[in-house]
Design an enzyme around this catalytic site. Structure first.
Site, PDB file in Angstrom:
ATOM      1  N   ASP A 148       0.857  -1.188   0.000  1.00 58.35           N
ATOM      2  CA  ASP A 148       0.000   0.000   0.000  1.00 58.35           C
ATOM      3  C   ASP A 148       0.896   1.243   0.000  1.00 58.35           C
ATOM      4  O   ASP A 148       1.893   1.274   0.723  1.00 58.35           O
ATOM      5  CB  ASP A 148      -0.841   0.087   1.295  1.00 58.35           C
ATOM      6  N   CYS A 382     -24.417   2.804  27.952  1.00 57.13           N
ATOM      7  CA  CYS A 382     -24.257   4.167  27.441  1.00 57.13           C
ATOM      8  C   CYS A 382     -25.550   4.652  26.788  1.00 57.13           C
ATOM      9  O   CYS A 382     -26.512   4.911  27.501  1.00 57.13           O
ATOM     10  CB  CYS A 382     -23.044   4.257  26.530  1.00 57.13           C
ATOM     11  N   HIS A 508     -18.769   2.115  29.893  1.00 55.63           N
ATOM     12  CA  HIS A 508     -18.663   0.944  29.005  1.00 55.63           C
ATOM     13  C   HIS A 508     -17.925  -0.194  29.710  1.00 55.63           C
ATOM     14  O   HIS A 508     -16.693  -0.285  29.597  1.00 55.63           O
ATOM     15  CB  HIS A 508     -17.897   1.316  27.736  1.00 55.63           C
ATOM     16  N   GLU A 510     -17.753  -3.195  28.882  1.00 60.27           N
ATOM     17  CA  GLU A 510     -17.163  -4.130  27.912  1.00 60.27           C
ATOM     18  C   GLU A 510     -15.690  -3.828  27.637  1.00 60.27           C
ATOM     19  O   GLU A 510     -14.957  -4.693  27.169  1.00 60.27           O
ATOM     20  CB  GLU A 510     -17.980  -4.140  26.608  1.00 60.27           C
TER      21      GLU A 510
HETATM   22  N1  GLN Z   1     -24.634   9.383  22.200  1.00 57.42           N
HETATM   23  C1  GLN Z   1     -24.586   9.269  23.606  1.00 57.42           C
HETATM   24  C2  GLN Z   1     -23.707  10.324  24.253  1.00 57.42           C
HETATM   25  O1  GLN Z   1     -22.869  10.906  23.615  1.00 57.42           O
HETATM   26  C3  GLN Z   1     -24.144   7.870  24.014  1.00 57.42           C
HETATM   27  C4  GLN Z   1     -22.735   7.570  23.614  1.00 57.42           C
HETATM   28  C5  GLN Z   1     -22.419   6.094  23.635  1.00 57.42           C
HETATM   29  O2  GLN Z   1     -23.318   5.253  23.620  1.00 57.42           O
HETATM   30  N2  GLN Z   1     -21.137   5.769  23.619  1.00 57.42           N
HETATM   31  O3  GLN Z   1     -23.837  10.581  25.423  1.00 57.42           O
END
Ligand code: GLN
Length: 537
Positions: A148, A382, A508, A510
């Site tokens: 590339d 979230c 999050h 995860e």
């Molecule tokens: N859009 C939402 C916010 O900015 C949730 C963001 C997300 O799910 N990572 O608060």
């Protein structure tokens, strides 16, 4: 002195450089070395934070708040050590650094060029983690495919780097494909030969070839590859398709990739790799005693990589519970009042995914109403949590216009609203609330019982938050804020009192689940789903 391993890719993309790098790192770690992995991506975005998930899959967020490539998630899940801003560098960042230096007059009088200035900046970044003194071995994965145009400065930087530190201190692993031609009934080595030839044109002789293949590579083919690509026979490593990525470290062990690497780097073998807990995890993963069906409601479901950390967290939590987790992706845009029961009614649990923007939002809210009313275990992450708050506001509190100001700026009932510090933000890149923040759990809550402690830290990526003006109303009606950021009172977890399992987080979880440490919120959600499935039968 720190030793360096570079991993390049040839023939085609998507051969799994990230998994090979993580697997090798795992083996070296299991032999007692401290190892880290960094990824260099040849695109011009400063980081992948501004990319649509359809472009490049999930954006992985580190403890220190870097928005990074999803391969960093694999590194953390395999190695169980956190990565940082320094572990993911893009061409955009390299150029930005060089241009900033140019403006500051650092190159005064000189013409600033790809060689040496860009390659020098690449090499400086390649060395950074090694210079921290924390690692015996740094593995650097180069994104893209050899040949590339955009990868050229990186390949040249590797050539110079190797020359500078000497061949005992750096080596190049080239990951390539050995395709099987069904019509001929044969594995073909020619694409690999060509790809190595291309590397040689750039001045790099790979030390080890890792060959992705659907069929075992015979001794004859190994010899042919070794001879024509100029590597030792034991440096031709077979990487056969595996049923799970977590098998790859063991497959690489069988191929003695770790031994070959250590002998080339003149490092002692130390102990045999201690992989007992890894094997134990694989044993539980492959011998489940039960099964649950969990719905993943999101709007990027066409590309499973968009939810990589979530699906991997389910694998860790499933193995922990000795339970096969069948994740069924459901497009949030496809959910309506009419079909929600048919789509979700038979599931054992439902996770509503993170996301941005209005598309698919009503489907998520409809899904949550159904799940709440049918007592199906629920996990919101979230945007998934924000939707749970909106749904509860609309359908339980009677706030008909309950919404997030992300979707409806002027709504009368702004139960989710933009965080104060976000209101002055104009730039899009790297400006969300990112990375690790503390959270305090309420004693006696479900969340507290799940974590087994009151102080936790979790990673974030958002601009909007629960509007505390409504908190009292919510808590009185049974949706309680069981996790709060102690510094600014931001609601981090909500849960329902009168529901078998209804928990949602602004952060999050995860992003912190690893093979060694499955995340408790996923572990308990799978356990609750399992319980729900037993009740159904
Ligand atoms: N859009 C939402 C916010 O900015 C949730 C963001 C997300 O799910 N990572 O608060």
């Amino acid at each position: 002195m720190t030793k360096y391993i570079f991993v390049t890719g040839g023939v085609t993309s998507s051969l799994g450089k990230g998994i090979i790098s993580a697997s090798l790192a795992k083996l070296l770690q299991a032999r007692g070395y401290s190892v880290t992995i960094q990824k260099f991506d040849p695109y011009i975005n400063i980081d992948p934070g501004t990319l649509n998930p359809y472009e490049h899959g999930e954006c992985f967020v580190t403890e220190d708040g870097a928005e990074t490539d999803l391969d960093l998630g694999h590194y953390e899940r395999f190695l169980n050590i956190p990565t940082s801003q320094a572990n993911n560098i893009t061409t955009g960042r390299i150029y930005q650094n060089v241009i900033n230096k140019e403006r500051q007059g650092e190159f005064l009088g000189k013409t600033v060029q790809v060689i040496p200035h860009i390659t020098d900046e690449i090499k400086r970044n390649m060395r950074l983690l090694g210079e921290s003194g924390n690692f015996d071995i740094v593995i650097t994965e180069l994104g893209g495919t050899v040949g590339d145009i955009e990868s050229l400065p990186y390949i040249e930087a590797v050539r110079q780097f190797k020359w500078e530190v000497g061949s005992n201190n750096a080596l190049v692993i080239h990951l390539t494909l050995i395709p099987f031609l069904a019509a001929a009934g044969e594995l073909k080595t020619k694409p690999t030969q060509h790809s190595v030839k291309m590397l040689l044109e750039y001045g790099i002789q790979p030390d080890i070839l890792v060959c992705r293949t659907e069929h075992h590579i015979s001794q004859d083919i190994r010899k042919k590859i070794a001879q024509f690509c100029n590597v030792n026979l034991n440096a031709v490593i077979e990487s056969i398709d595996a049923s799970t990525i977590y098998d790859v470290p063991l497959l690489m062990l069988k191929e003695q990739l770790d031994r070959t690497v250590l002998s080339k780097l003149k490092l002692p073998l130390k102990n045999e790799p201690d992989l007992e807990s890894w094997k134990d995890f694989l044993g539980r993963l492959k011998n489940p005693t039960a099964e649950v069906r969990i719905g993943l409601v999101g709007k990027y479901v066409e590309l499973p990589d968009a939810y990589k950390s979530i699906t991997e967290s389910f694998i860790h939590a499933g193995a922990f519970n000795e339970c096969k987790v069948r994740v069924e992706c459901i497009h949030s845009e496809s959910i309506t009042e009419e079909n929600v029961k048919a789509k979700l009614g038979k599931l054992d649990g439902v996770l509503v995914a993170p996301g941005f923007g209005a598309r698919g939002i009503e489907g998520k809210i409809t899904a949550i109403k159904f799940i709440r009313e049918s007592n199906i275990p629920f996990f919101g992450i979230c945007l998934g949590m924000q939707c749970a708050v909106i749904e509860f506001g609309r359908n339980v509190l009677g706030l008909t216009h309950a919404h997030s100001t992300e979707m409806d700026e002027n709504t009368e009932h702004a139960v989710i609203s933009m965080m104060e510090e976000q209101k002055k933000v104009t730039l899009k890149g790297g400006t969300m609330r990112l990375g690790s923040y503390p959270c305090e759990l309420k004693k006696g809550s479900k969340a507290y019982n799940i974590y087994g402690k009151s102080k936790i830290t979790e990673r974030h990526r958002h601009r909007y938050e629960f509007n505390n003006d409504f908190l009292k109303q919510y808590e009185t009606a049974g949706m309680i804020a069981s996790g709060i950021n102690p510094e600014n009172n931001l609601v981090e977890i909500v849960e329902l009192k009168n529901h078998p399992y209804f928990i949602a987080s602004q952060f999050h979880p995860e992003l912190k689940s690893t093979v060694a440490n499955p995340h408790p919120l996923f572990v308990k959600f799978v356990a609750a789903s399992l319980e729900h499935s037993k009740k159904k039968h």
